[in-house]
Design a protein around this motif. Structure first.
Motif, mmCIF file in Angstrom:
data_model
loop_
_atom_site.group_PDB
_atom_site.id
_atom_site.type_symbol
_atom_site.label_atom_id
_atom_site.label_comp_id
_atom_site.label_asym_id
_atom_site.label_seq_id
_atom_site.Cartn_x
_atom_site.Cartn_y
_atom_site.Cartn_z
ATOM 1 N N LEU A 9 0.815 -1.216 0.000
ATOM 2 C CA LEU A 9 0.000 0.000 0.000
ATOM 3 C C LEU A 9 0.851 1.270 0.000
ATOM 4 N N ASN A 10 2.111 1.133 0.344
ATOM 5 C CA ASN A 10 3.003 2.280 0.472
ATOM 6 C C ASN A 10 3.518 2.720 -0.893
ATOM 7 N N ARG A 11 2.646 3.308 -1.678
ATOM 8 C CA ARG A 11 2.981 3.824 -2.995
ATOM 9 C C ARG A 11 3.230 5.327 -2.893
ATOM 10 N N GLU A 159 2.622 -2.349 -11.926
ATOM 11 C CA GLU A 159 2.627 -3.075 -13.198
ATOM 12 C C GLU A 159 3.916 -3.889 -13.302
ATOM 13 N N PRO A 160 3.875 -5.023 -13.989
ATOM 14 C CA PRO A 160 5.133 -5.722 -14.267
ATOM 15 C C PRO A 160 5.987 -4.864 -15.202
ATOM 16 N N LEU A 161 7.283 -4.966 -15.050
ATOM 17 C CA LEU A 161 8.194 -4.242 -15.938
ATOM 18 C C LEU A 161 7.970 -4.735 -17.363
ATOM 19 N N PRO A 162 7.787 -3.829 -18.331
ATOM 20 C CA PRO A 162 7.560 -4.283 -19.713
ATOM 21 C C PRO A 162 8.807 -4.949 -20.292
ATOM 22 N N SER A 163 8.645 -5.648 -21.376
ATOM 23 C CA SER A 163 9.738 -6.406 -21.994
ATOM 24 C C SER A 163 10.892 -5.508 -22.438
ATOM 25 N N ASP A 166 11.479 -0.599 -19.637
ATOM 26 C CA ASP A 166 11.195 0.799 -19.317
ATOM 27 C C ASP A 166 10.656 0.915 -17.884
ATOM 28 N N ILE A 167 11.357 1.682 -17.048
ATOM 29 C CA ILE A 167 10.975 1.843 -15.637
ATOM 30 C C ILE A 167 10.130 3.091 -15.381
ATOM 31 N N LYS A 168 9.841 3.880 -16.419
ATOM 32 C CA LYS A 168 9.130 5.140 -16.233
ATOM 33 C C LYS A 168 7.672 4.914 -15.843
ATOM 34 N N TYR A 169 7.241 5.624 -14.801
ATOM 35 C CA TYR A 169 5.831 5.585 -14.394
ATOM 36 C C TYR A 169 5.027 6.494 -15.306
ATOM 37 N N TRP A 170 3.709 6.315 -15.313
ATOM 38 C CA TRP A 170 2.850 7.123 -16.165
ATOM 39 C C TRP A 170 1.466 7.243 -15.553
ATOM 40 N N SER A 171 0.747 8.271 -15.982
ATOM 41 C CA SER A 171 -0.650 8.447 -15.588
ATOM 42 C C SER A 171 -1.521 7.994 -16.744
ATOM 43 N N GLU A 173 -5.735 6.283 -17.758
ATOM 44 C CA GLU A 173 -7.159 6.587 -17.716
ATOM 45 C C GLU A 173 -7.650 6.712 -16.279
ATOM 46 N N ASN A 174 -8.673 7.523 -16.101
ATOM 47 C CA ASN A 174 -9.314 7.717 -14.802
ATOM 48 C C ASN A 174 -8.350 8.209 -13.732
ATOM 49 N N GLY A 175 -7.254 8.855 -14.140
ATOM 50 C CA GLY A 175 -6.307 9.405 -13.178
ATOM 51 C C GLY A 175 -5.435 8.377 -12.484
ATOM 52 N N ARG A 176 -5.519 7.118 -12.906
ATOM 53 C CA ARG A 176 -4.685 6.083 -12.299
ATOM 54 C C ARG A 176 -3.218 6.340 -12.616
ATOM 55 N N HIS A 177 -2.382 6.081 -11.634
ATOM 56 C CA HIS A 177 -0.941 6.239 -11.788
ATOM 57 C C HIS A 177 -0.344 4.834 -11.843
ATOM 58 N N HIS A 178 0.439 4.544 -12.886
ATOM 59 C CA HIS A 178 0.989 3.213 -13.106
ATOM 60 C C HIS A 178 2.498 3.213 -12.850
ATOM 61 N N VAL A 179 2.946 2.223 -12.080
ATOM 62 C CA VAL A 179 4.353 2.150 -11.700
ATOM 63 C C VAL A 179 4.893 0.757 -12.029
ATOM 64 N N PRO A 180 5.796 0.645 -13.021
ATOM 65 C CA PRO A 180 6.376 -0.664 -13.329
ATOM 66 C C PRO A 180 7.403 -1.060 -12.272
ATOM 67 N N LYS A 181 7.377 -2.343 -11.884
ATOM 68 C CA LYS A 181 8.310 -2.864 -10.877
ATOM 69 C C LYS A 181 8.964 -4.142 -11.394
#
Length: 195
Positions: A9-11, A159-163, A166-171, A173-181
Motif C-alpha cells: 500500500l506504500n505507494r 505493473e510488471p516491468l515491460p519487456s 522501461d521503468i518510467k511511471y505514467w498516468s 485513464e481515470n487518473g490512475r498512476h501506473h508504476v512498473p516494478k
C-alpha cells in the motif's frame, strides 16, 4: 496490517484530498517512529519540522519538484495538494553525513502514514535556500528531503516491468498512476540452494 500489506500500500502519492486536513499531532507521531529506528553509530543526526498550517503549506508547495517522468505536470492542482509536510534535515553539528539514516527514516514515516490511512511523496527536488528562509533555519541544518502528506486521492497501480525494461511511471485513464516494478527473479542474482 501485516508488513507485506503495508509495503504494497506504500505507494508514492501525488494527489490528495485537500478537504481532509491532517492534524499536526499525527505528523509528530510519524516523526516519533524514527526515534526507534537504527542510526549509524547511533548519532541520530536527523531533525524535523512538521507543519499543517495552510499558509506554510502554500509556501512550501511551489518549492518542490513533483514527478521527473511527467515533465509537463507541475504537481497537484488546488484541492489535490498535500495538507501536511515533514521537512527532514541533517544537523551538521552532530554528523557530517546522514549515512543511510534518512532513507530508513523516510520509509519508517511512510509506512506509519499508510497505517494511518494517509499517503505521501518523498521529495528530494527542493529549492532548499527558499525553504530554509521560510523557517529561518540556522546554517547547521541541511535540508535533505520533504515528505508531502495527505489523504490519498489517486489510485496507484503496480505493473510488471515491460519487456523493453522501461521503468518510467505514467498516468493513465481515470487518473490512475501506473508504476512498473521488477520481478523477484530480476532482483535475485543468486539463490542457494538452487530451486
Amino acid at each position: 496490517m501485516q508488513l507485506r500489506e503495508l509495503m504494497e500500500l506504500n505507494r508514492t502519492r501525488r494527489k490528495f484530498d485537500q478537504s481532509q486536513p491532517i492534524d499536526v499531532g499525527t505528523l509528530e507521531a510519524l516523526v516519533e517512529l524514527t526515534r526507534f529506528m537504527p542510526s549509524g553509530m547511533n548519532k541520530q543526526p536527523l531533525k524535523y519540522i512538521v507543519t499543517t498550517e495552510p499558509d506554510q503549506c502554500d509556501a512550501i508547495f511551489p518549492l518542490l519538484g513533483w514527478a521527473g517522468y511527467l515533465p509537463d505536470w507541475k504537481g497537484p492542482d488546488k484541492g489535490e495538494q498535500p495538507t501536511g509536510y515533514i521537512i527532514m534535515m541533517l544537523d551538521t553539528a552532530i554528523a557530517d553525513s546522514p549515512g543511510c539514516d534518512h532513507g530508513i527514516a523516510c520509509q519508517s514515516i511512510m509506512l506509519g502514514a499508510v497505517e494511518q490511512g494517509l499517503g505521501g511523496c518523498i521529495i528530494a527536488t527542493v529549492n532548499r535556500k527558499k525553504l530554509a528562509r521560510i523557517f529561518d533555519l540556522d546554517d547547521r541544518f541541511e535540508i535533505l528531503m520533504v515528505l508531502a502528506l495527505g489523504v490519498p486521492a489517486q489510485e496507484v497501480v503496480i505493473e510488471p516491468l515491460p519487456s523493453d525494461g522501461d521503468i518510467k511511471y505514467w498516468s493513465g485513464e481515470n487518473g490512475r498512476h501506473h508504476v512498473p516494478k521488477r520481478s523477484l527473479d530480476e532482483l535475485l542474482i543468486g539463490r542457494f540452494p538452487a530451486k
